[in-house]
Design a protein around this motif. Structure first.
Motif, PDB file in Angstrom:
ATOM      1  N   ALA A   1       0.834  -1.211   0.000  1.00 62.85           N
ATOM      2  CA  ALA A   1       0.000   0.000   0.000  1.00 62.85           C
ATOM      3  C   ALA A   1       0.866   1.257   0.000  1.00 62.85           C
ATOM      4  CB  ALA A   1      -0.954  -0.003   1.190  1.00 62.85           C
ATOM      5  N   GLY A   2       1.954   1.206  -0.778  1.00 64.99           N
ATOM      6  CA  GLY A   2       2.838   2.355  -0.903  1.00 64.99           C
ATOM      7  C   GLY A   2       3.873   2.499   0.201  1.00 64.99           C
ATOM      8  N   ARG A   3       3.846   1.625   1.189  1.00 62.89           N
ATOM      9  CA  ARG A   3       4.791   1.699   2.313  1.00 62.89           C
ATOM     10  C   ARG A   3       5.892   0.671   2.116  1.00 62.89           C
ATOM     11  NH1 ARG A   3       5.057  -0.973   7.596  1.00 62.89           N
ATOM     12  NH2 ARG A   3       6.399   0.311   8.889  1.00 62.89           N
ATOM     13  N   ARG A   4       7.150   1.153   2.096  1.00 65.74           N
ATOM     14  CA  ARG A   4       8.308   0.266   1.969  1.00 65.74           C
ATOM     15  C   ARG A   4       8.807  -0.120   3.349  1.00 65.74           C
ATOM     16  NH1 ARG A   4      11.064   0.570  -3.295  1.00 65.74           N
ATOM     17  NH2 ARG A   4      12.714  -0.572  -2.267  1.00 65.74           N
ATOM     18  N   GLY A   5       9.376  -1.322   3.440  1.00 66.48           N
ATOM     19  CA  GLY A   5       9.951  -1.741   4.706  1.00 66.48           C
ATOM     20  C   GLY A   5      10.595  -3.101   4.621  1.00 66.48           C
ATOM     21  N   ARG A   6      11.016  -3.573   5.794  1.00 67.63           N
ATOM     22  CA  ARG A   6      11.618  -4.899   5.951  1.00 67.63           C
ATOM     23  C   ARG A   6      10.828  -5.637   7.017  1.00 67.63           C
ATOM     24  NH1 ARG A   6      17.293  -5.790   4.811  1.00 67.63           N
ATOM     25  NH2 ARG A   6      17.402  -7.085   6.660  1.00 67.63           N
ATOM     26  N   VAL A   7      10.492  -6.873   6.723  1.00 68.02           N
ATOM     27  CA  VAL A   7       9.763  -7.700   7.679  1.00 68.02           C
ATOM     28  C   VAL A   7      10.527  -8.998   7.876  1.00 68.02           C
ATOM     29  CG1 VAL A   7       8.266  -8.672   5.871  1.00 68.02           C
ATOM     30  CG2 VAL A   7       7.530  -8.743   8.255  1.00 68.02           C
ATOM     31  N   VAL A   8      10.560  -9.462   9.103  1.00 64.32           N
ATOM     32  CA  VAL A   8      11.101 -10.784   9.398  1.00 64.32           C
ATOM     33  C   VAL A   8       9.911 -11.718   9.534  1.00 64.32           C
ATOM     34  CG1 VAL A   8      12.421 -12.201  11.012  1.00 64.32           C
ATOM     35  CG2 VAL A   8      13.113  -9.822  10.591  1.00 64.32           C
ATOM     36  N   TRP A   9       9.838 -12.706   8.648  1.00 59.91           N
ATOM     37  CA  TRP A   9       8.768 -13.701   8.677  1.00 59.91           C
ATOM     38  C   TRP A   9       9.290 -14.962   9.345  1.00 59.91           C
ATOM     39  CZ3 TRP A   9       4.167 -11.988   7.748  1.00 59.91           C
ATOM     40  CH2 TRP A   9       3.932 -11.024   6.767  1.00 59.91           C
ATOM     41  N   THR A  10       8.523 -15.495  10.284  1.00 58.26           N
ATOM     42  CA  THR A  10       8.859 -16.753  10.947  1.00 58.26           C
ATOM     43  C   THR A  10       7.691 -17.716  10.771  1.00 58.26           C
ATOM     44  OG1 THR A  10      10.180 -15.567  12.589  1.00 58.26           O
ATOM     45  CG2 THR A  10       9.529 -17.825  13.134  1.00 58.26           C
TER      46      THR A  10
ATOM     47  N   VAL B   1       8.016  -6.140  12.112  1.00 53.48           N
ATOM     48  CA  VAL B   1       8.625  -4.975  11.480  1.00 53.48           C
ATOM     49  C   VAL B   1       9.081  -4.045  12.591  1.00 53.48           C
ATOM     50  CG1 VAL B   1       8.233  -2.954  10.020  1.00 53.48           C
ATOM     51  CG2 VAL B   1       7.198  -5.144   9.406  1.00 53.48           C
ATOM     52  N   ASP B   2      10.342  -3.691  12.572  1.00 52.92           N
ATOM     53  CA  ASP B   2      10.902  -2.783  13.585  1.00 52.92           C
ATOM     54  C   ASP B   2      10.586  -3.249  15.007  1.00 52.92           C
ATOM     55  OD1 ASP B   2      11.899  -1.133  11.537  1.00 52.92           O
ATOM     56  OD2 ASP B   2      10.048   0.040  11.481  1.00 52.92           O
ATOM     57  N   GLY B   3      10.664  -4.551  15.243  1.00 55.79           N
ATOM     58  CA  GLY B   3      10.444  -5.088  16.579  1.00 55.79           C
ATOM     59  C   GLY B   3       8.985  -5.211  17.003  1.00 55.79           C
ATOM     60  N   ARG B   4       8.060  -4.871  16.121  1.00 51.42           N
ATOM     61  CA  ARG B   4       6.624  -4.948  16.451  1.00 51.42           C
ATOM     62  C   ARG B   4       5.929  -5.971  15.554  1.00 51.42           C
ATOM     63  NH1 ARG B   4       7.215   0.668  15.718  1.00 51.42           N
ATOM     64  NH2 ARG B   4       5.934   0.470  13.864  1.00 51.42           N
ATOM     65  N   ALA B   5       4.965  -6.670  16.142  1.00 54.90           N
ATOM     66  CA  ALA B   5       4.169  -7.618  15.360  1.00 54.90           C
ATOM     67  C   ALA B   5       3.506  -6.871  14.205  1.00 54.90           C
ATOM     68  CB  ALA B   5       3.114  -8.278  16.241  1.00 54.90           C
ATOM     69  N   ALA B   6       3.627  -7.432  13.003  1.00 53.55           N
ATOM     70  CA  ALA B   6       3.111  -6.756  11.816  1.00 53.55           C
ATOM     71  C   ALA B   6       1.992  -7.523  11.137  1.00 53.55           C
ATOM     72  CB  ALA B   6       4.249  -6.525  10.824  1.00 53.55           C
ATOM     73  N   GLY B   7       1.701  -8.716  11.623  1.00 54.57           N
ATOM     74  CA  GLY B   7       0.615  -9.472  11.033  1.00 54.57           C
ATOM     75  C   GLY B   7       0.987 -10.910  10.795  1.00 54.57           C
TER      76      GLY B   7
END
Length: 182
Positions: A90-99, A115-121
């Motif tokens: 949705a136009g937002r760039r980032g890095r996610v760690v998926w486990t 993402v950035d130490g917070r649950a992202a989904g």
């Protein structure tokens, strides 16, 4: 001080308080999570579908939000394994760690994102055998951390994320049915 000036100050102060409240983090579960669901019938057996989409090296080929994936990406991930994905959602760039949190062969596979130490989904895939292949369901669930996020999500983000997810599932279907050999 005039009554008019006092009234303006009260209105401005009230506006600041209300605007500030929009950004205060909410306790987990204070508002319902958002759930995005996309479905496709893929003319391939569930085992072939599962092996393909659980191998992170394939993600950028079928998911428009996946820019790149790093880590152990050359095999289907098992519970506890993780990778790092560069994304644009949705136009937002980032890095996610998926486990990987769930893998019941060949029915369900789930990954939890941070993402950035917070649950992202959480993304959960469910596969059901059908006469001509597999019923593929992709669900993405994410929390609503603030009232501001809830407003932006309902007005702009949710529909964009739904469209991106639908496009991803359609690309996966086309790729598996037309390009990847059986």
């Amino acid at each position: 001080m005039s009554t008019r000036v006092r009234a303006i100050r009260v209105v401005l102060a009230s506006g600041v308080v209300i605007a500030s409240a929009l950004f205060v983090p909410l306790p987990r579960g204070a508002l319902p999570d958002t759930r995005i669901v996309s479905v496709a019938a893929i003319r391939r057996p569930p085992s072939a579908v599962l092996v393909f989409f659980t191998t992170p090296a394939h993600w950028p080929a079928w998911h428009p939000s996946s820019l790149s994936v790093q880590g152990k990406i050359d095999h289907p991930l098992e519970v506890g394994e993780h990778v790092v994905e560069e994304f644009i959602v949705a136009g937002r760039r980032g890095r996610v760690v998926w486990t990987v949190s769930v893998k019941t062969y060949p029915v369900t596979w789930s990954i939890d994102g941070v993402v950035d130490g917070r649950a992202a989904g959480t993304v959960t895939y469910m596969l059901t055998p059908e006469a001509n292949g597999t019923r593929f369901v992709r669900g993405f669930t994410y929390g609503v951390p603030s009232l501001w996020f809830a407003l932006v999500n309902s007005m702009l983000r949710r529909d964009t994320i739904q469209s991106e997810s639908d496009e991803a599932v359609n690309r996966l279907k086309r790729l598996l049915e037309n390009i990847v050999p059986p």
